[in-house]
Enzyme design. Sequence first.
Site, short mmCIF file in Angstrom:
data_model
loop_
_atom_site.label_atom_id
_atom_site.label_comp_id
_atom_site.label_asym_id
_atom_site.label_seq_id
_atom_site.Cartn_x
_atom_site.Cartn_y
_atom_site.Cartn_z
N GLU A 180 0.08 -1.48 0.01
CA GLU A 180 0.02 0.26 -0.05
C GLU A 180 0.69 1.18 0.03
O GLU A 180 0.37 2.30 -0.68
CB GLU A 180 -1.16 0.05 1.03
CG GLU A 180 -1.78 0.92 1.54
CD GLU A 180 -2.36 1.41 0.40
OE1 GLU A 180 -3.12 2.48 0.10
OE2 GLU A 180 -3.29 0.17 -0.08
N LYS A 238 7.39 -8.71 19.66
CA LYS A 238 8.24 -8.45 20.96
C LYS A 238 7.62 -8.80 22.01
O LYS A 238 6.47 -8.08 22.35
CB LYS A 238 9.53 -7.21 20.32
CG LYS A 238 9.93 -7.55 19.43
CD LYS A 238 11.01 -6.01 19.06
CE LYS A 238 12.15 -6.13 17.97
NZ LYS A 238 13.00 -5.09 18.17
N GLU A 283 17.54 -3.12 5.85
CA GLU A 283 16.45 -4.37 6.16
C GLU A 283 15.22 -3.32 5.72
O GLU A 283 15.00 -2.21 5.31
CB GLU A 283 16.47 -3.42 7.50
CG GLU A 283 15.38 -4.06 8.75
CD GLU A 283 15.26 -3.27 10.08
OE1 GLU A 283 15.94 -4.50 10.72
OE2 GLU A 283 14.91 -2.75 10.12
N THR A 303 4.80 3.71 15.42
CA THR A 303 5.75 5.03 15.01
C THR A 303 5.37 5.50 16.38
O THR A 303 6.18 6.67 16.59
CB THR A 303 4.34 5.85 13.76
OG1 THR A 303 4.65 5.07 12.59
CG2 THR A 303 5.22 7.02 14.08
N HIS A 359 8.25 4.22 18.70
CA HIS A 359 9.17 5.12 18.23
C HIS A 359 9.32 6.02 19.03
O HIS A 359 10.66 6.55 19.30
CB HIS A 359 10.04 4.77 17.02
CG HIS A 359 11.02 5.02 16.59
ND1 HIS A 359 12.00 4.99 16.77
CD2 HIS A 359 10.73 6.92 16.34
CE1 HIS A 359 12.93 5.61 16.58
NE2 HIS A 359 12.54 6.88 16.03
#
Length: 267
Positions: free
Chosen positions: A41, A113, A140, A153, A156
Amino acid sequence: MELQLWREILTPYELAVDELILKFSHVVQEYRGAGRYSPIEQVDGRVKTISSILDKMQRKKINVNDIETELEDIAGVRLICQFVEDIDKVLEIIEARSDMEIKSRKDYISQSKDSGYRSYHVIIYYEVNTIYGAKRIQAEIQIRTLAMNFWATVEHSLQYKYKGNIPAHVTDKLLAASDAIDVLDHEMSSVRDEIMDAQNSFRKKSNLVSEILHTMQNLYKVANKHEVIKIQDEFYKIYETGDMERLEHFNKQLDIIAEGYRAQSIS
């Protein structure tokens, strides 16, 4: 390390990110141009900042001479999907490419995680051509859904704000949000076919309308202005009905008219 040396190290990674974004964006265009649903997308990417590289070197105790071998994510590309099922298709696309060699994979979707982070990571080898010659680097590729990307987001930003020490009450809320996003992705998957049909119908109509308007614009150059205005008025009436069959029929008739004018100009 001097700034100029950092520039020499990072320039090939910047080139790689630019190329990878372009290539994956072209994949999206190919799917949509063929009238097919694109499993990708959105595409974006970045090269780690010097500050981020230094932080990671410190955390992992990496020698400055080993950063290009030890740090696999200096170059990073993010591929955003609408549905969890699309991730497997994106993996197939990467596997089939001759210009990308997969080094390793990490599945943080099947097993998230501890923080609640979900994403699928692929480390690839990718070759760029610089003024000094060819260079094989690591990059990556993160593959995740729109919902996973929203969570990542936010997380982070919080990691940056709290310097990696997010308060327990915030961590608890992040974990709860991660679980909610997992449920959301599964719910969206349950209506995937209906959503895809609706999006494909919208895209098909949008492409058809663009084609009609382009043809009418060209007619203004060669046809009688009053005739084109009549055609234009007819188009608006059909468009307001939302009837795809009538729009398709109108487009075919318009092509015949345009072809007639082209034949006249040749003769």
